[in-house]
Every structure is written in C-alpha cells, then in structure tokens.
Write an enzyme that holds these catalytic residues in place. Structure first.
Site, PDB file in Angstrom:
ATOM      1  N   GLU A   1       3.866   0.065  -2.827  1.00 21.52           N
ATOM      2  CA  GLU A   1       4.355  -1.068  -2.031  1.00 21.52           C
ATOM      3  C   GLU A   1       3.123  -1.883  -1.677  1.00 21.52           C
ATOM      4  OE1 GLU A   1       4.822  -3.681   0.240  1.00 21.52           O
ATOM      5  OE2 GLU A   1       4.890  -2.218   1.865  1.00 21.52           O
ATOM      6  N   LEU A   2       3.013  -3.091  -2.281  1.00 18.37           N
ATOM      7  CA  LEU A   2       1.727  -3.784  -2.308  1.00 18.37           C
ATOM      8  C   LEU A   2       1.718  -5.138  -1.613  1.00 18.37           C
ATOM      9  CD1 LEU A   2       0.819  -2.922  -6.011  1.00 18.37           C
ATOM     10  CD2 LEU A   2       0.290  -1.631  -3.940  1.00 18.37           C
TER      11      LEU A   2
ATOM     12  N   CYS B   1       4.054  -6.627   5.942  1.00 18.59           N
ATOM     13  CA  CYS B   1       4.150  -6.940   4.513  1.00 18.59           C
ATOM     14  C   CYS B   1       5.193  -8.012   4.227  1.00 18.59           C
ATOM     15  CB  CYS B   1       4.494  -5.674   3.728  1.00 18.59           C
ATOM     16  SG  CYS B   1       3.195  -4.422   3.767  1.00 18.59           S
TER      17      CYS B   1
END
Length: 482
Positions: A249-250, A286
């Site tokens: 998960e970037l 994020c």
C-alpha cells in the site's frame, strides 16, 4: 528520564543492540530511548515465528477468534491511555488519535469474526469428462511467517490491519513498526500475551528499515510480506521478495470531483467534508484529498468556502482536544514540503490561504493555478495542502483525476446518475466513492490501489485471502477395481 524499550521476541523482552532517541514531533522533547534490532535479532525473531507456526497453524478457529476479541476489549479498556501514546509519538491531534483507537478495536473485532468464517468450496470435477467418480473440495491454509512493515501515520490501526488478519488466518508475525512510532506497536506485546496468544506468534522488532528490510523480505522462512509506505521502498521490497506473496500500500494524491448543479447549502456541506478530508492529521493520510476538481460554475464560490474553513482550523499541541493542526512528523517532512510549495509558487501557483511554516507546522494551505509539472501535482504531498482547479465537462474532470501515477481512492460528488456511473467505470483507482470524499474508509472494506498506489488489498477478509493458500483435495471413489 525517558524510558528505554526492548524487543519482543518469542514471548520475552530482549535487550537491543543499540538505542535511538524518540522525540515528540510537536514539542521536540525526548520521550523514549527505542531499542533497535540488529539483523541477527531480526533473524532470531523470524526463527521464533517459524517455530511457533508449526503449532499455531493447528490452533482452532474459535481460539484464534477468542484471542483477537480479547485484544480488542483490552484495547477498548485503555482507549484514553493509548490515544495519548499515539498523540505523543505521532504528533496526531487527540481527537484523531482517539478515533484511531476506536477503529483499531473494530479492526480486531472484524478479525475475530473472520477467523470463525474461513471456508472452502466444493469443486464439481464431473463437469469434465474425465472427472467422473471424484469428490473434490478446497481448504484454505495459512502461509507461515508474515513480515509486516508499518508506517507512522496510523501506528495502531494499520498495525491491526496486518496483525489481525495474520492471526485470524493462523499465521505468525514479525512486525517492524515505523521508526517514528514504535511505542504504539510495542504495547501490543503485553496485550496479546494477556489475551493468551502463544509465545513466538507475534514478534515486534523496532529498527532501521534500511538495515532490516532485506532480512525481512528475503529470509527463507518468511512466506508473506506486507508493507505500507512509499513507492520507492515498495519497489525495493517487491524486488527483494522474489516469489513470495506481497501486499503493498504505497500512497496516493487522491482526487475529488465536484460536479455542477449543487445549491449553496449543498456546497457548504461538501466544503465541510472536504476540509476534513484534506487536513485531518495535517494531511498525513494516504487517502487525504490533495487535488480538487470543481465545475467552473462552482469554482470561485467553492474555493472561497474551502479557504475560509481551512483558515479557521486551530493550530496547537496534539494533546489539546481542540487542536486540528499540529507539527508534521519530522523536520525532513517539513523541509520537503516547504521546498515543493516554494517551487510551485515560483512557477505560478497562487496561495489562497495558508502557506506559512512555524518550524514544523504548516498552516492549512489552499492553492490554485498549480502548474502540471510541479511536485505538488505529481507526487504525494503528505501534508496540509490541497489544490483546487476548475473543469468544464465531466469527461475532462475524469481525465484530470486519472492524470496521476497513483490510484488509491477517488471521490466524486454528482447529482447525475450517468456521471456517477461514468466515474465509477473510468476513474483509475482502487475505490471510487460517489458523493463521498476519498478519505472515507471503514475497516472491513477492501482497501488498496492501482498503478503506483500498490498491489493487493487490505480490509480484514481481503488481507486474509492473500495470507492463505488454497489447497484442493480430491477423493476418487473407484480407485480399485475387482
């Protein structure tokens, strides 16, 4: 005097090889001396997890569920204390920290429920001409040792999204928390011990990511790697992991689309939700809103609404319940963001509100006319900055949303069903949220992205699918003939 922490390996506290001072991001005072694991100690933790797996994989589902539910209740009993830990080490405003603890409780409860509901399916082998006379079914089995590397921004709940599914599936774990936020992870050692988790199932080794990543991703006993962090590190982990399963998960620079046709009161509500989605925890989320595309008929009005709300957010100490905005996680983050902001302004971006730094604190910032080649448009800001831009047609808005190397969550407000359906089909993202901001997440939903936002999905049941193997079993009913 700041406390000294140790490593948690095989159910015992182990003295670290070296210690690093941890500071409060907002006050910059020392709050702990964190024991850092060496590569040899990381290998010890992996070995302990592998040995524990040989027995834990046979632990019945009800027992794994009981452990996870017990942990959830133990966390619930210590909500305020644990929220303060998050606020102190992550610099997260207390209201947001309490919200994270509440979500963590729910994540472990979801994991407990999922542990009781692992199932396979029957396979009709006689659908093929040579499949007659067989009974077949699938079972799901845990993979083994899970190496989990977690970020600073949700130091308790994103750990739960890795630890909870791993235990629910019958795996064991070696957890390396973010350098900035190890305390929220280390507290789990006693909580899981008190809940009855066998020794060696959960091992917690704070340390330097550059030093430990190779051991955690290449050790022959590591079966699965789960990482949340930057695309640069994610690509390295993918390269190191080889044939192992990997979930990455970037991050993102999430877009929000606002269509034409809204009344002023409706725009006010969207602005309220947008300011929360863009500036909660200083934008260090994020799926924080970074790009807002507004129909040209609403553009000027909405931009002013958003700027007014951003300017009204309260800057202060994270331990103060009234604080909305506080320090970024460290000086490096503040320096990077200042450089990006200055560069954008030099190229023509205009600051509607905010834009000023007080040491590590950036005022909530709304920008317009941001050039397409600036880092604030192309990269993940991970700070309290939002860009606003007009569009003329819905297709143009979707194209603008897709003009990114990321694709995690996207949001779209529209009253037109055909526009909603078009957005759901054409926006390139792991989730498209209609009439909701992209910062929306509940912990049982599938969560993950496309493009450089990563691979795989979190959300307890979805994470568990990646943490198990499917085994097919077939019985031949007429193997021997008289």
């Amino acid at each position: 005097m700041a406390a000294e922490t140790q490593l948690w390996i095989n159910g015992e506290w182990v003295k670290a090889q070296r210690y690093v001072t941890l500071e409060n991001p907002h006050t910059e005072e020392d709050i702990a001396h964190i024991g850092y694991a060496s590569v040899a100690q990381a290998n010890d933790a992996i070995q302990a997890a592998q040995e524990a797996f040989l027995t834990f994989r046979e632990t019945p589902a009800w027992q794994r569920a009981h452990i996870l539910r017990s942990v959830a209740e133990l966390i619930a009993d210590r909500r305020d204390e644990l929220a303060e830990t998050i606020a102190r080490e992550a610099g997260k405003p207390m209201r947001a920290a309490k919200g994270e603890v509440n979500r963590t409780v729910e994540t472990y409860r979801f994991a407990a429920e999922a542990a009781r509901d692992i199932r396979g399916e029957s396979i009709p082998l006689d659908a093929a001409p040579n499949g007659e006379g067989y009974m077949a079914y699938t079972i799901q089995r845990p993979l083994g040792v899970v190496a989990a590397i977690t970020p600073f921004n949700f130091p308790m709940n994103l750990v739960a999204h890795k630890v909870g599914p791993a235990i629910a599936a019958g795996n064991t774990i070696v957890l390396k928390p973010a350098e900035q936020t190890p305390l929220s992870a280390l507290v789990l050692a006693k909580l899981f011990k008190d809940a009855g988790l066998p020794d060696g199932v959960l091992n917690i080794i704070p340390g330097d990511g550059k030093e430990l990543s190779e051991a955690l991703t290449t050790h022959p006993d590591v079966a699965f790697v789960t990482f949340t962090g930057s695309p640069r590190v994610g690509k390295l982990i993918r390269a190191q992991a080889g044939l192992r399963k990997v979930t990455l998960e970037l991050g993102s620079n999430s877009p929000l689309l606002i269509d034409a046709g809204f009344q002023q009161s409706e725009l006010e509500q969207i602005a309220d939700e947008t300011v929360q989605g863009a500036f909660t925890y200083n934008g260090q989320v994020c799926i924080s809103i970074q790009r807002v595309y507004v129909h040209q008929s609403h553009y000027d009005e909405f931009t002013q609404m958003l700027a007014k709300r951003a300017a009204a957010l309260r800057i202060g100490d994270p331990l103060d319940e009234k604080t909305d905005i506080c320090s970024l996680i460290n000086q490096a983050a503040a320096d990077r963001l200042k450089q990006w902001l200055d560069s954008a302004v030099e190229k023509g971006a205009k600051v509607v509100t905010g834009g000023h730094f007080q040491r590590r604190v950036l005022e909530p910032t709304v920008l317009v006319d941001v050039p397409a080649d600036t880092q604030l448009r192309t990269e993940e800001a991970f700070g309290p900055i939002v860009l606003v831009e007009p569009f003329a047609t819905w297709s143009e808005a979707i194209a603008k949303a897709n003009h990114s190397k990321y694709g995690l969550n996207a949001g779209a407000f529209t009253k037109q069903l055909d526009h909603a359906l078009e957005a759901s089909r054409k926006i390139e993202a792991g989730a498209v949220l209609i009439n909701q901001v992209p910062t929306f997440r509940v912990d049982q939903m599938p969560y993950g992205g496309v493009k450089e936002s990563g691979t795989g999905r979190e959300g307890v049941r979805y994470a568990m699918q990646d943490m198990m193997d499917i085994k097919m079993v077939a019985f031949r009913s007429s193997a021997f003939h008289k």
